[in-house]
Design an enzyme around this catalytic site. Sequence first.
Site, PDB file in Angstrom:
ATOM      1  N   HIS A 262      39.274  31.902  46.131  1.00 53.39           N
ATOM      2  CA  HIS A 262      38.687  32.678  47.240  1.00 53.39           C
ATOM      3  C   HIS A 262      37.283  33.115  46.860  1.00 53.39           C
ATOM      4  CE1 HIS A 262      40.308  36.006  44.851  1.00 53.39           C
ATOM      5  NE2 HIS A 262      39.729  36.904  45.628  1.00 53.39           N
TER       6      HIS A 262
ATOM      7  N   HIS B 152      35.567  35.971  46.549  1.00 55.75           N
ATOM      8  CA  HIS B 152      35.099  37.199  45.899  1.00 55.75           C
ATOM      9  C   HIS B 152      34.346  36.882  44.612  1.00 55.75           C
ATOM     10  CE1 HIS B 152      38.116  39.966  48.164  1.00 55.75           C
ATOM     11  NE2 HIS B 152      37.002  39.804  48.839  1.00 55.75           N
TER      12      HIS B 152
ATOM     13  N   ASP C 126      34.130  38.166  41.749  1.00 54.53           N
ATOM     14  CA  ASP C 126      34.805  38.174  40.445  1.00 54.53           C
ATOM     15  C   ASP C 126      35.644  36.911  40.221  1.00 54.53           C
ATOM     16  OD1 ASP C 126      36.510  39.417  42.484  1.00 54.53           O
ATOM     17  OD2 ASP C 126      37.922  39.827  40.865  1.00 54.53           O
ATOM     18  N   HIS C 127      35.631  35.977  41.186  1.00 55.85           N
ATOM     19  CA  HIS C 127      36.324  34.695  41.019  1.00 55.85           C
ATOM     20  C   HIS C 127      35.372  33.493  41.025  1.00 55.85           C
ATOM     21  CE1 HIS C 127      40.379  36.517  41.445  1.00 55.85           C
ATOM     22  NE2 HIS C 127      39.620  37.459  41.972  1.00 55.85           N
TER      23      HIS C 127
ATOM     24  N   HIS D 205      44.692  38.838  51.454  1.00 54.09           N
ATOM     25  CA  HIS D 205      43.642  39.534  50.682  1.00 54.09           C
ATOM     26  C   HIS D 205      42.292  39.195  51.320  1.00 54.09           C
ATOM     27  CE1 HIS D 205      41.556  40.996  47.083  1.00 54.09           C
ATOM     28  NE2 HIS D 205      40.993  39.816  46.908  1.00 54.09           N
TER      29      HIS D 205
ATOM     30  N   ASP E 296      44.500  36.551  43.873  1.00 54.51           N
ATOM     31  CA  ASP E 296      44.705  37.896  44.411  1.00 54.51           C
ATOM     32  C   ASP E 296      45.658  37.890  45.607  1.00 54.51           C
ATOM     33  OD1 ASP E 296      42.861  38.394  42.462  1.00 54.51           O
ATOM     34  OD2 ASP E 296      41.279  39.122  43.791  1.00 54.51           O
TER      35      ASP E 296
ATOM     36  N   HIS F 224      44.414  38.856  37.854  1.00 51.79           N
ATOM     37  CA  HIS F 224      43.983  40.125  37.250  1.00 51.79           C
ATOM     38  C   HIS F 224      45.043  40.719  36.335  1.00 51.79           C
ATOM     39  CE1 HIS F 224      40.285  40.987  39.576  1.00 51.79           C
ATOM     40  NE2 HIS F 224      40.876  40.269  40.520  1.00 51.79           N
TER      41      HIS F 224
HETATM   42 FE    FE Z   1      39.801  39.522  42.286  1.00 50.30          FE
HETATM   43 ZN    ZN Z   2      39.591  39.090  45.357  1.00 49.16          ZN
END
Ligand code: FE
Ligand code: ZN
Length: 255
Positions: A56, A58, A60-61, A114, A133, A171
């Site tokens: 996805h 985001h 942080d990915h 999410h 996530d 995570h």
């Molecule tokens: Fe994340």
């Molecule tokens: Zn995420």
Amino acid sequence: MPLDLVTIPCLKDNYAFLIHDTATGATAVIDVPESAPIQAVLQSRGWKLTDILITHHHDDHIAGVAALQGATGARVWGARADAHRLPPLDHALTEGDSVTIGAETGTVIDVSGHTIGHIAFHFPESGLVFTADSLMAAGCGRLFEGTPDIMWASLAKLAALPPETLVCSGHEYTTSNIRFALSLEPGNAALISRASKVALAREDVRPTVPSTLSEELATNPFLRAALPELKAAVGMAGSSDAEAFAEIRRRKDRF
Ligand code: FE
Ligand code: ZN
């Protein structure tokens, strides 16, 4: 031969994963929070990255995708629905599409909730599912874009995979997820034993990810929302499964 799996801690509490097919040398990473830790593992194992799989959009990915792609020339796979907000894709995917890594073929599952467009990658022969996530260890992702109905439907697809499947989520949130789960099911024996296992792992700074799907089915309150005891625990005895899930998610957001 099942794929080799390596879990790589990134940033503060993210995980990236490498899968490697010994027969062909094909190597894929699932999500790239940052490039350096992944390149370090590739170098130490002597593996050449062939594919980058994105779950996805985001940051942080995906923050490390450009650097890692530049360093390796790997092909990039991600959701067609998210193509406008992902790094440039070589393969745009929708549910049911195949992703071939060496001798093994994975399947794309839409796990929106999410975000809308979040996908999971299931490799049935190796018994791996990369959920980022969506389904997480003892938890699930926050509903930033999807409704509870959408996430509940996504979790139901994951819950139907073989119970021995390893759930590779994005995570290290397991400690707080378990604290919340225990607040709903203080007498769940599987949850109590998972709590001590997780506490030991974290004392040694070992990842609690991946987990098995059977472990999640026994302890994850978001997968257990349809059970009478979970509905009762959140005062939703007469409600639908998705409504009970929604209430559990609301309570977690405030926990
Ligand atoms: Fe994340
Ligand atoms: Zn995420």
